[in-house]
Motif scaffolding. Structure first.
Motif, PDB file in Angstrom:
ATOM      1  N   CYS A 120       1.081  -1.278  -0.045  1.00  0.00           N
ATOM      2  CA  CYS A 120      -0.088  -0.120   0.171  1.00  0.00           C
ATOM      3  C   CYS A 120       0.938   1.003   0.063  1.00  0.00           C
ATOM      4  O   CYS A 120       0.627   2.252  -0.814  1.00  0.00           O
ATOM      5  CB  CYS A 120      -0.759  -0.031   1.250  1.00  0.00           C
ATOM      6  SG  CYS A 120      -1.672   1.675   1.453  1.00  0.00           S
ATOM      7  N   ALA A 121       1.830   1.052   1.052  1.00  0.00           N
ATOM      8  CA  ALA A 121       2.820   2.350   1.064  1.00  0.00           C
ATOM      9  C   ALA A 121       3.445   2.639  -0.426  1.00  0.00           C
ATOM     10  O   ALA A 121       3.592   3.813  -0.963  1.00  0.00           O
ATOM     11  CB  ALA A 121       3.907   2.226   2.077  1.00  0.00           C
ATOM     12  N   SER A 141      -4.745  -1.512   4.326  1.00  0.00           N
ATOM     13  CA  SER A 141      -3.798  -1.724   5.410  1.00  0.00           C
ATOM     14  C   SER A 141      -2.632  -1.327   5.472  1.00  0.00           C
ATOM     15  O   SER A 141      -1.687  -2.018   5.995  1.00  0.00           O
ATOM     16  CB  SER A 141      -3.983  -3.214   5.687  1.00  0.00           C
ATOM     17  OG  SER A 141      -5.092  -4.075   5.933  1.00  0.00           O
ATOM     18  N   GLY A 142      -2.380  -0.046   5.028  1.00  0.00           N
ATOM     19  CA  GLY A 142      -1.081   0.616   4.785  1.00  0.00           C
ATOM     20  C   GLY A 142      -1.017   2.072   5.231  1.00  0.00           C
ATOM     21  O   GLY A 142      -1.888   2.500   6.145  1.00  0.00           O
ATOM     22  N   TYR A 143      -0.238   2.899   4.860  1.00  0.00           N
ATOM     23  CA  TYR A 143      -0.033   4.074   5.296  1.00  0.00           C
ATOM     24  C   TYR A 143       0.646   5.124   4.032  1.00  0.00           C
ATOM     25  O   TYR A 143       1.154   4.182   3.045  1.00  0.00           O
ATOM     26  CB  TYR A 143       0.512   4.141   6.291  1.00  0.00           C
ATOM     27  CG  TYR A 143       2.128   3.689   6.484  1.00  0.00           C
ATOM     28  CD1 TYR A 143       3.195   4.432   6.042  1.00  0.00           C
ATOM     29  CD2 TYR A 143       2.480   2.250   6.748  1.00  0.00           C
ATOM     30  CE1 TYR A 143       4.578   3.673   6.098  1.00  0.00           C
ATOM     31  CE2 TYR A 143       3.523   1.762   6.509  1.00  0.00           C
ATOM     32  CZ  TYR A 143       4.651   2.420   6.151  1.00  0.00           C
ATOM     33  OH  TYR A 143       5.770   1.709   6.238  1.00  0.00           O
ATOM     34  N   LEU A 144       0.595   6.340   4.228  1.00  0.00           N
ATOM     35  CA  LEU A 144       1.433   7.087   3.265  1.00  0.00           C
ATOM     36  C   LEU A 144       2.736   7.384   3.598  1.00  0.00           C
ATOM     37  O   LEU A 144       3.035   7.901   4.738  1.00  0.00           O
ATOM     38  CB  LEU A 144       0.754   8.438   3.176  1.00  0.00           C
ATOM     39  CG  LEU A 144       1.209   9.434   2.168  1.00  0.00           C
ATOM     40  CD1 LEU A 144       1.111   9.252   0.767  1.00  0.00           C
ATOM     41  CD2 LEU A 144       0.495  11.029   2.583  1.00  0.00           C
ATOM     42  N   PRO A 145       3.902   6.738   3.089  1.00  0.00           N
ATOM     43  CA  PRO A 145       5.072   6.996   3.280  1.00  0.00           C
ATOM     44  C   PRO A 145       5.717   8.367   2.828  1.00  0.00           C
ATOM     45  O   PRO A 145       5.164   8.852   2.006  1.00  0.00           O
ATOM     46  CB  PRO A 145       5.901   5.771   2.548  1.00  0.00           C
ATOM     47  CG  PRO A 145       5.211   5.607   1.216  1.00  0.00           C
ATOM     48  CD  PRO A 145       3.612   6.026   1.611  1.00  0.00           C
ATOM     49  N   LEU A 146       6.610   8.807   3.320  1.00  0.00           N
ATOM     50  CA  LEU A 146       7.494  10.023   2.910  1.00  0.00           C
ATOM     51  C   LEU A 146       6.188  11.114   2.933  1.00  0.00           C
ATOM     52  O   LEU A 146       6.401  11.952   1.596  1.00  0.00           O
ATOM     53  CB  LEU A 146       8.102  10.114   1.552  1.00  0.00           C
ATOM     54  CG  LEU A 146       9.307   9.002   1.561  1.00  0.00           C
ATOM     55  CD1 LEU A 146      10.016   8.828   0.060  1.00  0.00           C
ATOM     56  CD2 LEU A 146      10.323   8.919   2.800  1.00  0.00           C
ATOM     57  N   ALA A 147       5.238  11.402   3.709  1.00  0.00           N
ATOM     58  CA  ALA A 147       4.132  12.102   3.757  1.00  0.00           C
ATOM     59  C   ALA A 147       4.628  13.497   3.477  1.00  0.00           C
ATOM     60  O   ALA A 147       3.931  14.403   2.770  1.00  0.00           O
ATOM     61  CB  ALA A 147       3.318  12.005   4.913  1.00  0.00           C
TER      62      ALA A 147
END
Length: 223
Positions: A120-121, A141-147
């Protein structure tokens, strides 16, 4: 840069769309083949599924044990340290797969980039920065990397690209708050986010697959 190994499946000859699905930490491309088999995309015509295997690398949080990973996990999420070099290296590999689809006759606006957890990232990292408009980006089931770099680095081509985000409300690997923070951050940047939450842990449910199915038909059928 070595090309990623992939598993591919086509629902019929001469596919008109491609769905690229990136697995989570320690899994491989086989992980999401059964999920894809549950999808009913007949309304879209033939579709190509691509399931890449992430590179094998030592993962710090797992004591340096070597496993398939899109990037290193350097510490707990509370420490907030990210493997930026690893993230960007894998982004280049995913970009190469997107370019290969275009070479095979599938334009960017007929490609969905999807992933679970680390996948997801990677889907969000790559999709938001991709130079041409994609059909959609799906993150499970993930997240935003280097937001913090997203607004500066994002591509104008994908500002209107639909995003599907889903998370388990009992997830103890990527806690639900990281999912909702990702949703909020993307909405604050102006993205159209379809958000789903399910009573499950760090996994995939049949209800989620059905919701993803509906969304895929919508974003790929709008062509």
């Amino acid at each position: 840069m070595a090309a990623l190994e992939t598993i591919e499946a086509e629902s019929g000859p001469h596919p008109q769309a491609s769905i690229l699905i990136l697995h989570g930490l320690g899994a491989d491309g086989n992980d999401f083949v059964p999920v894809a088999q549950e999808l009913d995309l007949d309304a879209l015509g033939p579709v190509r599924f691509i399931f890449p295997h992430a590179p094998v690398m030592p993962v710090t949080i797992n004591g340096g044990y070597r496993m398939r990973a899109w990037y290193d996990i350097l510490g707990t999420e509370m420490q907030g340290v990210q493997d930026e070099a690893g993230l960007r290296r894998s982004r280049d590999m995913v970009e190469a797969l997107l370019a290969r689809e275009e070479e095979r006759g599938i334009p960017a606006n007929r490609i969905v980039l999807a992933g679970f957890s680390q996948g997801c990232a990677m889907s969000l990292l790559t999709g938001l920065r991709h130079a041409e408009r994609l059909a959609g980006i799906a993150g499970l089931s993930g997240y935003l990397p280097l937001a913090e770099t997203t607004e500066r680095e994002r591509s104008a081509a994908n500002l209107q690209t639909p995003i599907f985000l889903a998370h388990g409300s009992f997830d103890d690997v990527v806690i639900p708050e990281r999912g909702t923070a990702t949703r909020n951050a993307l909405q604050a940047l102006g993205y159209e986010v379809e958000w789903h939450e399910y009573p499950m842990g760090h996994s995939v449910s049949m209800e989620e697959i059905r919701d993803l199915n509906t969304w895929l038909v919508k974003v790929l059928g709008a062509h």
